[in-house]
Design a protein around this motif. Structure first.
Motif, short mmCIF file in Angstrom:
data_model
loop_
_atom_site.label_atom_id
_atom_site.label_comp_id
_atom_site.label_asym_id
_atom_site.label_seq_id
_atom_site.Cartn_x
_atom_site.Cartn_y
_atom_site.Cartn_z
N UNK A 1 12.71 -9.81 -4.16
CA UNK A 1 13.45 -9.50 -2.93
C UNK A 1 13.13 -8.10 -2.45
N UNK A 2 12.68 -7.95 -1.21
CA UNK A 2 12.40 -6.60 -0.69
C UNK A 2 13.65 -5.73 -0.63
N UNK A 3 14.83 -6.35 -0.55
CA UNK A 3 16.07 -5.58 -0.45
C UNK A 3 16.44 -4.90 -1.76
N UNK A 4 15.78 -5.27 -2.81
CA UNK A 4 16.06 -4.67 -4.11
C UNK A 4 15.08 -3.56 -4.47
N UNK A 5 14.29 -3.14 -3.50
CA UNK A 5 13.34 -2.05 -3.71
C UNK A 5 13.80 -0.82 -2.92
N UNK A 6 13.68 0.33 -3.56
CA UNK A 6 14.23 1.55 -3.00
C UNK A 6 13.19 2.41 -2.28
N UNK A 7 11.97 2.37 -2.73
CA UNK A 7 10.93 3.23 -2.16
C UNK A 7 9.71 2.40 -1.79
N UNK A 8 9.09 2.79 -0.68
CA UNK A 8 7.97 2.04 -0.14
C UNK A 8 6.82 2.98 0.23
N UNK A 9 5.62 2.48 0.10
CA UNK A 9 4.47 3.21 0.60
C UNK A 9 4.30 2.98 2.09
N UNK A 10 3.26 3.58 2.64
CA UNK A 10 3.03 3.49 4.08
C UNK A 10 2.24 2.25 4.47
N UNK A 11 1.66 1.58 3.49
CA UNK A 11 0.93 0.35 3.74
C UNK A 11 -0.57 0.56 3.90
N UNK A 12 -1.32 -0.49 3.60
CA UNK A 12 -2.76 -0.49 3.80
C UNK A 12 -3.16 -1.83 4.42
N UNK A 13 -4.01 -1.76 5.42
CA UNK A 13 -4.39 -2.96 6.17
C UNK A 13 -5.45 -3.76 5.44
N UNK A 14 -5.20 -5.05 5.31
CA UNK A 14 -6.19 -5.98 4.78
C UNK A 14 -6.49 -7.00 5.88
N UNK A 15 -7.74 -7.10 6.24
CA UNK A 15 -8.16 -8.05 7.26
C UNK A 15 -9.24 -8.96 6.69
N UNK A 16 -8.99 -10.26 6.74
CA UNK A 16 -9.93 -11.25 6.22
C UNK A 16 -10.48 -12.03 7.41
N UNK A 17 -11.79 -11.98 7.56
CA UNK A 17 -12.43 -12.68 8.67
C UNK A 17 -13.00 -14.01 8.22
N UNK A 18 -13.09 -14.93 9.16
CA UNK A 18 -13.60 -16.27 8.83
C UNK A 18 -15.11 -16.33 8.93
#
Length: 124
Positions: free
Chosen positions: A107-124
């Motif tokens: 559950x994301x609601x049970x996490x207190x700290x988060x990173x800023x994220x990294x983009x993953x793009x998968x092309x066909x």
């Protein structure tokens, strides 16, 4: 102050692989469970994988089982997500997170700290 910094995202063709990393600082890394979540455009943030503080137990969402592997190196304060056989539908921003318990959670609601994220793009 807890900080999480993701890296390793990028553009890859379907069927390819990527390895995400999440460098953690500001707390005793091995005491706390961690997780990977992702958010695609127009969709809610969803659970991908979680790992206990010791690294002994893991859990995955059904759509990535057998393709993704979550792991951690407590000596390096780093969380990983090895992603193989990537599909177009895996395209999203991937976030790592940590919670103030040693046991894992989906559950994301049970996490207190988060990173800023990294983009993953998968092309066909």
């Amino acid at each position: 102050q807890v900080q999480l910094v993701e890296s390793g995202g990028g553009l890859v063709q379907a069927g390819g692989s990527l390895r995400l990393s999440c460098a953690a600082s500001g707390r005793t890394f091995s005491l706390y469970a961690m997780g990977w979540f992702r958010q695609a455009p127009g969709k809610e943030r969803e659970f991908v994988a979680t790992i206990s503080g010791s690294g002994g137990t893991t859990d995955y969402t059904d759509s990535v089982k057998g393709r993704f592997t979550i792991s951690r190196d407590n000596a390096k304060n780093t969380l990983y997500l090895q992603m193989n056989s990537l599909k177009v539908e895996d395209t999203a921003i991937y976030y790592c997170a940590t919670r103030t318990y040693i046991s894992r959670s989906s559950s994301p609601y049970e996490y207190d700290y988060w990173g800023q994220g990294t983009q993953v793009t998968v092309s066909s």
